[in-house]
Motif scaffolding. Structure first.
Motif, mmCIF file in Angstrom:
data_model
loop_
_atom_site.group_PDB
_atom_site.id
_atom_site.type_symbol
_atom_site.label_atom_id
_atom_site.label_comp_id
_atom_site.label_asym_id
_atom_site.label_seq_id
_atom_site.Cartn_x
_atom_site.Cartn_y
_atom_site.Cartn_z
ATOM 1 N N LEU A 99 11.731 -41.614 103.790
ATOM 2 C CA LEU A 99 10.367 -42.102 103.578
ATOM 3 C C LEU A 99 9.422 -41.467 104.601
ATOM 4 O O LEU A 99 9.812 -41.253 105.749
ATOM 5 N N PRO A 100 8.186 -41.183 104.196
ATOM 6 C CA PRO A 100 7.251 -40.529 105.128
ATOM 7 C C PRO A 100 7.004 -41.376 106.371
ATOM 8 O O PRO A 100 6.931 -40.843 107.484
ATOM 9 N N VAL A 101 6.877 -42.703 106.162
ATOM 10 C CA VAL A 101 6.702 -43.643 107.271
ATOM 11 C C VAL A 101 7.546 -44.871 106.935
ATOM 12 O O VAL A 101 7.532 -45.325 105.790
ATOM 13 N N PRO A 102 8.312 -45.417 107.903
ATOM 14 C CA PRO A 102 9.127 -46.601 107.619
ATOM 15 C C PRO A 102 8.282 -47.720 107.008
ATOM 16 O O PRO A 102 7.146 -47.935 107.428
ATOM 17 N N THR A 103 8.830 -48.406 106.023
ATOM 18 C CA THR A 103 8.050 -49.424 105.309
ATOM 19 C C THR A 103 8.898 -50.624 104.909
ATOM 20 O O THR A 103 10.125 -50.519 104.840
ATOM 21 N N ASN A 104 8.233 -51.750 104.660
ATOM 22 C CA ASN A 104 8.909 -52.886 104.036
ATOM 23 C C ASN A 104 8.066 -53.407 102.878
ATOM 24 O O ASN A 104 8.207 -54.550 102.448
ATOM 25 N N SER A 105 7.190 -52.555 102.383
ATOM 26 C CA SER A 105 6.339 -52.930 101.257
ATOM 27 C C SER A 105 7.114 -52.791 99.947
ATOM 28 O O SER A 105 7.667 -51.725 99.649
ATOM 29 N N THR A 106 7.144 -53.862 99.183
ATOM 30 C CA THR A 106 7.803 -53.835 97.875
ATOM 31 C C THR A 106 7.218 -52.712 97.014
ATOM 32 O O THR A 106 7.963 -51.948 96.384
ATOM 33 N N ILE A 107 5.908 -52.617 97.031
ATOM 34 C CA ILE A 107 5.222 -51.633 96.186
ATOM 35 C C ILE A 107 5.644 -50.213 96.559
ATOM 36 O O ILE A 107 5.991 -49.406 95.701
ATOM 37 N N GLU A 108 5.662 -49.937 97.852
ATOM 38 C CA GLU A 108 6.004 -48.581 98.288
ATOM 39 C C GLU A 108 7.484 -48.273 98.028
ATOM 40 O O GLU A 108 7.830 -47.192 97.558
ATOM 41 N N PHE A 147 -0.407 -37.595 108.721
ATOM 42 C CA PHE A 147 -0.906 -37.326 107.366
ATOM 43 C C PHE A 147 -0.741 -38.524 106.435
ATOM 44 O O PHE A 147 -0.858 -38.409 105.234
ATOM 45 N N ASP A 148 -0.446 -39.685 107.010
ATOM 46 C CA ASP A 148 -0.232 -40.890 106.225
ATOM 47 C C ASP A 148 -1.528 -41.305 105.529
ATOM 48 O O ASP A 148 -2.563 -41.432 106.170
ATOM 49 N N CYS A 149 -1.459 -41.506 104.208
ATOM 50 C CA CYS A 149 -2.685 -41.937 103.526
ATOM 51 C C CYS A 149 -2.533 -43.321 102.910
ATOM 52 O O CYS A 149 -3.314 -43.720 102.057
ATOM 53 N N VAL A 150 -1.489 -44.068 103.328
ATOM 54 C CA VAL A 150 -1.321 -45.433 102.837
ATOM 55 C C VAL A 150 -2.073 -46.379 103.770
ATOM 56 O O VAL A 150 -1.998 -46.241 104.988
ATOM 57 N N ASP A 151 -2.800 -47.314 103.197
ATOM 58 C CA ASP A 151 -3.469 -48.336 104.008
ATOM 59 C C ASP A 151 -2.446 -49.422 104.332
ATOM 60 O O ASP A 151 -2.232 -50.356 103.564
ATOM 61 N N ARG A 152 -1.770 -49.292 105.467
ATOM 62 C CA ARG A 152 -0.636 -50.162 105.788
ATOM 63 C C ARG A 152 -1.047 -51.592 106.126
ATOM 64 O O ARG A 152 -0.313 -52.532 105.849
ATOM 65 N N GLU A 153 -2.220 -51.726 106.709
ATOM 66 C CA GLU A 153 -2.739 -53.070 106.989
ATOM 67 C C GLU A 153 -2.861 -53.846 105.683
ATOM 68 O O GLU A 153 -2.432 -54.993 105.565
ATOM 69 N N LYS A 154 -3.426 -53.180 104.704
ATOM 70 C CA LYS A 154 -3.693 -53.825 103.421
ATOM 71 C C LYS A 154 -2.372 -54.183 102.720
ATOM 72 O O LYS A 154 -2.202 -55.299 102.222
#
Length: 419
Positions: free
Chosen positions: A309-318, A358-365
């Motif tokens: 993954l480009p950036v570690p995540t726990n978002s269901t959507i991502e 280069f992350d373009c995901v709004d992680r706060e949101k």
DNA sequence: TCTGGGGTCCTAGGACCC
DNA sequence: TCTGGGGTCCTAGGACCC
């Protein structure tokens, strides 16, 4: 001193809590998809029913012997497990919840009669939760396991065994089958048997260097623990998982991509929930898919794909975004698929994320959305709110034909008492 | 028709660094 | 005749647990 408290035939006992008519009768619980026998009441064990036996192979036998069969109901077992653990927590300041049906208690410092204490623990859990337990007390965790095993198996012990003197320990180990020792599995048992080591007592006679060489430091620790030297400490705070996996067999074989994609999206959603619960994110994931290897006459296919993954995540959507892409890359038409799964790895705490320029995901949101999602699902039930990719049809769902009610966790399933 | 679903830890060997 | 010494990281495989 440590106590090991272990629930007897846990899943079968859970089913009997709200079905007292089944006391004294054979009961078995099946694995997911109603596949194999994974829990048996004592009466079912006496009938010779084996652990792990595929249910369809002994279906006639089960009917003939009037065995009551249940699909597994993890919501019920999880809730009753909590109740058991809460009750045990009152007997010690230090409790390690080792598994869904077992806990270690640190009894160091207590000046009580061990036998009496064990009896009270057993009675209290039995009275307050309705689950029968066995209690083993000894100076190390491995010995507490031995004691528990003896309490459970030896008639007349009433589920209780205390090993608190060198003489009692020595006598117990002399007759204790080496393969039953915690940490000695099938392979090591075979190895040990080949050099005429059959009991825990025999094992203790071995040379430390030999044990270290053939069974690594893990084996050596087991030996020390059997000798009464405590090497395994209580784990009071469960460490965060390093790998999380969600996988299921399908209720029916699947051929089309769409239902499999729904299943995989649902598994990804579960992984994301588990990540958020332990406040971590995953940096890598894997999707796997395979046909039924038991059907030897059918064409077989098994494949997995790992995705960084480009950036570690726990978002269901991502997560679903990437698992769907991975699934589409490995799916091939023309096979009958039996099982799929999602594994998330490279797990890091959610407040220690290495970002990307280069992350373009709004992680706060995303985080806010996930928080709300968990809140709503926590209040109204799992999947009240879900990602559309998880689907509505769910024709891939588990087979659970003999599911018991969620007596303790669902309003409409709460038992009614007639006057 | 039908065969579960999660995890952990340790070691050896290879590639690479200075 | 003779060829240093100290590391890290990664992977695969094997053992174990519930």
């Amino acid at each position: 001193m440590f106590a090991l408290v272990d629930c007897n035939n846990f899943y079968a006992s859970c089913e009997r809590v709200f079905r007292p008519d089944l006391n004294g009768r054979p009961v078995v619980v099946l694995s997911n998809n109603d596949g194999c026998i994974i829990a048996r009441s004592n009466e079912a064990k006496e009938l010779g029913i084996k652990m792990g036996e595929p249910a369809f192979k002994i279906a006639d036998f089960l009917t003939e012997k009037q065995v009551t069969v249940f699909s597994s109901n993890y919501v019920l077992y999880g809730d009753l497990s909590h109740r058991v653990m809460n009750t045990l927590g009152r007997f010690t300041p230090e409790l390690e919840v080792y598994s869904i049906d077992e806990a270690f208690l640190n009894l160091t410092g207590l000046t009580v009669d061990w036998e009496e204490y064990a009896r009270i623990i057993r009675q209290t859990v039995g009275r307050q939760v309705g689950i029968p337990v066995s209690v083993g007390i000894a100076p190390t965790k491995v010995l507490a396991k031995v004691a528990n095993h003896r309490g459970k198996k030896i008639p007349g012990q009433n589920g209780i065994c205390v090993l608190d003197t060198p003489r009692k320990i020595g006598e117990a180990l002399e007759t204790f089958e080496v393969g039953e020792v915690w940490g000695i599995g099938r392979q090591y048992r075979k190895l040990l048997n080949s050099i005429n080591v059959y009991t825990a007592g025999d094992f203790l006679q071995l040379d430390d260097d030999w044990v270290r060489r053939k069974m690594t430091v893990v084996g050596l620790r087991v030996k020390k623990e059997l000798a009464g030297i405590s090497c395994l400490e209580l784990e009071l705070i469960p460490p965060a998982k390093k790998v999380i996996c969600t996988s299921r067999s399908f209720g029916h074989d699947q051929t089309a991509l769409e239902p499999i994609e729904e299943a995989v999206a649902t598994y990804a959603a579960r992984c994301a929930e588990k990540l958020r619960r332990q406040q971590s994110c995953a940096g890598m994931l894997m999707v796997f898919l395979h046909t039924n290897s038991f059907k030897e006459d059918e064409p077989q296919y098994a494949k997995n794909l790992v995705c960084k993954l480009p950036v570690p995540t726990n978002s269901t959507i991502e997560l679903i975004h990437y698992t769907s892409a991975a699934l589409r890359a490995i799916y091939k038409k023309g096979y009958r698929y039996k099982k799929a799964g999602v594994i998330v790895m490279e797990i890091v705490p959610e407040d220690r994320i290495q970002g990307s320029l280069f992350d373009c995901v709004d992680r706060e949101k995303q985080a806010t959305v996930m928080r709300k999602l968990d809140e709503i699902n926590g209040k109204y039930g799992r999947d009240t709110l879900k990602v559309a990719a998880q689907g509505l049809g769910q024709k891939w769902k588990l087979r659970q034909e003999k599911l018991s009610p969620c007596y303790t966790t669902r309003w409409q399933d709460i038992i009614k008492v007639r006057v």
